[in-house]
Design an enzyme around this catalytic site. Structure first.
Site, PDB file in Angstrom:
ATOM      1  N   ASP A   8       5.958  -4.699  -1.783  1.00  0.00           N
ATOM      2  CA  ASP A   8       5.512  -3.707  -2.777  1.00  0.00           C
ATOM      3  C   ASP A   8       6.555  -2.606  -2.867  1.00  0.00           C
ATOM      4  OD1 ASP A   8       3.680  -2.439  -4.630  1.00  0.00           O
ATOM      5  OD2 ASP A   8       3.235  -0.991  -3.058  1.00  0.00           O
ATOM      6  N   SER A   9       6.489  -1.850  -3.948  1.00  0.00           N
ATOM      7  CA  SER A   9       7.401  -0.708  -4.095  1.00  0.00           C
ATOM      8  C   SER A   9       7.164   0.326  -2.994  1.00  0.00           C
ATOM      9  CB  SER A   9       7.172  -0.044  -5.454  1.00  0.00           C
ATOM     10  OG  SER A   9       5.837   0.401  -5.547  1.00  0.00           O
ATOM     11  N   CYS A  71       2.453  -6.329  -5.879  1.00  0.00           N
ATOM     12  CA  CYS A  71       2.768  -5.225  -6.778  1.00  0.00           C
ATOM     13  C   CYS A  71       2.642  -5.759  -8.199  1.00  0.00           C
ATOM     14  CB  CYS A  71       4.204  -4.774  -6.495  1.00  0.00           C
ATOM     15  SG  CYS A  71       4.836  -3.544  -7.639  1.00  0.00           S
ATOM     16  N   GLU A 156       1.369   7.851  -3.097  1.00  0.00           N
ATOM     17  CA  GLU A 156       2.603   7.895  -2.298  1.00  0.00           C
ATOM     18  C   GLU A 156       2.753   9.245  -1.585  1.00  0.00           C
ATOM     19  OE1 GLU A 156       5.330   5.495  -1.749  1.00  0.00           O
ATOM     20  OE2 GLU A 156       3.738   4.136  -2.360  1.00  0.00           O
ATOM     21  N   CYS A 190      -3.162  -2.245 -10.228  1.00  0.00           N
ATOM     22  CA  CYS A 190      -2.058  -1.674  -9.445  1.00  0.00           C
ATOM     23  C   CYS A 190      -2.550  -1.626  -8.013  1.00  0.00           C
ATOM     24  CB  CYS A 190      -1.708  -0.274  -9.936  1.00  0.00           C
ATOM     25  SG  CYS A 190      -0.514   0.563  -8.844  1.00  0.00           S
ATOM     26  N   HIS A 192      -1.832   0.149  -5.591  1.00  0.00           N
ATOM     27  CA  HIS A 192      -2.038   1.484  -5.008  1.00  0.00           C
ATOM     28  C   HIS A 192      -3.451   2.013  -5.286  1.00  0.00           C
ATOM     29  CE1 HIS A 192       2.348   1.644  -4.629  1.00  0.00           C
ATOM     30  NE2 HIS A 192       2.268   2.811  -4.047  1.00  0.00           N
TER      31      HIS A 192
HETATM   32  N1  DGL Z   1       1.756  -0.982  -6.377  1.00  0.00           N
HETATM   33  C1  DGL Z   1       2.421  -1.197  -7.566  1.00  0.00           C
HETATM   34  C2  DGL Z   1       1.686  -1.971  -8.588  1.00  0.00           C
HETATM   35  O1  DGL Z   1       0.787  -2.720  -8.222  1.00  0.00           O
HETATM   36  C3  DGL Z   1       3.532  -0.372  -8.020  1.00  0.00           C
HETATM   37  C4  DGL Z   1       3.421   1.001  -8.222  1.00  0.00           C
HETATM   38  C5  DGL Z   1       4.697   1.690  -8.571  1.00  0.00           C
HETATM   39  O2  DGL Z   1       5.644   1.590  -7.801  1.00  0.00           O
HETATM   40  O3  DGL Z   1       4.706   2.346  -9.608  1.00  0.00           O
HETATM   41  O4  DGL Z   1       1.953  -1.885  -9.761  1.00  0.00           O
END
Ligand code: DGL
Length: 271
Positions: A8-9, A71, A156, A190, A192
């Site tokens: 993931d990012s 991600c 984050e 997402c 997150h």
């Molecule tokens: N967790 C990520 C996703 O599912 C990426 C979020 C990001 O880096 O903007 O899209």
């Protein structure tokens, strides 16, 4: 060791890893968070693709034969190119999978009216990936979507349970309902966003079912391994999890231990 790679990012993929470990505790896992360059959600196609390919190559060089892009942004913007153009050259026997298809597949059992709302990063939403995939699987469904550019930064920066998050949760959830008041299923597109789940559920207030991806991706991975015994046999089974981050490992360790609800030790890596 040939762990399953989870990318993931940043921290969001931990919400997927946690559910995968519940479902499949026997395997070894290697998590990679590109925290130094997160968020990806506002980056262009080319950049997300380039960063994601670097991460996949890093996980391959660490021994992974199967990598999950935990991600949505990377799944939406980079997965297809990596599968079609890069994997045949790098090593056709290795696999890279994403999180969008396992999520979309499950919607038929969840939605009653077929009115789906998708919340995601600007990159995921502007890619149209969810609209396209939902239309493929369920041609009668209607999809509306809403980009939530502030939610990943809130996570984050560990502001997901603070009062400041309430404003942006209300803003994006209400924008979705304003576009389609009949929405009966909301996809948190997402990885997150589960960190904001309590606040999102409170705002939705029973108007729709809120879908998180972890459990769906975990079940889909279990099924995939079952259908691909040759790959499954090559995944090592020691129950270990290791963590790599492109940022400060102490910071990652602290945050990841909270997310995983157990002590985590991370090492720093370059991509
Ligand atoms: N967790 C990520 C996703 O599912 C990426 C979020 C990001 O880096 O903007 O899209």
């Amino acid at each position: 060791m040939t762990p399953i790679g989870i990318f993931d990012s940043g921290y969001g993929g931990l919400t997927i890893l946690k559910e995968i470990r519940k479902e499949l505790p026997q395997y070894d896992y290697l998590y990679l968070g590109d925290n130094a360059r997160a968020p990806y959600g506002t980056r262009s196609f080319d950049v997300v693709y380039e960063f994601t390919l670097q991460a996949v190559k890093k996980l391959f060089s660490a021994g992974c034969r199967l990598v999950i892009l935990a991600c949505n942004t990377a799944s939406a913007k980079a997965l297809r190119s990596i599968q079609q153009n890069d994997l045949p050259q790098i090593d056709p026997s290795r696999r890279v999978l994403g999180v969008v298809i396992p999520t979309v597949e499950a919607l038929g059992e969840i939605s009653k009216t077929g009115n789906i709302g998708v919340l995601g990063t600007p990159g995921t939403i502007s890619s149209g990936t969810y609209d396209i995939e939902i239309a493929k699987f369920f041609p009668r469904f209607r999809t509306v979507s809403q980009a939530c550019p502030m939610w990943v930064p809130l996570v984050e920066n560990r502001e997901y349970d603070g009062d400041g998050a309430d404003y942006f949760v209300e803003k994006y959830v209400e924008a979705l309902f304003a576009e389609e008041p009949e929405t009966d299923t909301i996809v948190l597109g997402c990885t997150h966003y589960p960190l904001l789940l309590q606040k999102i559920e409170r705002q939705v207030a029973g108007r729709a079912t809120v879908v998180t991806q972890g459990g769906l991706v975990a079940k889909s991975l279990a099924d995939y391994l079952h259908r691909h015994p040759e790959l499954e046999a090559r995944c090592s089974k020691g129950g270990a999890v290791n963590y790599l981050t492109t940022e400060n490992p102490e910071k990652f360790t602290e945050m990841a231990s909270i997310f995983m609800e157990q002590p985590v030790r991370a090492s720093r890596t370059d991509l």
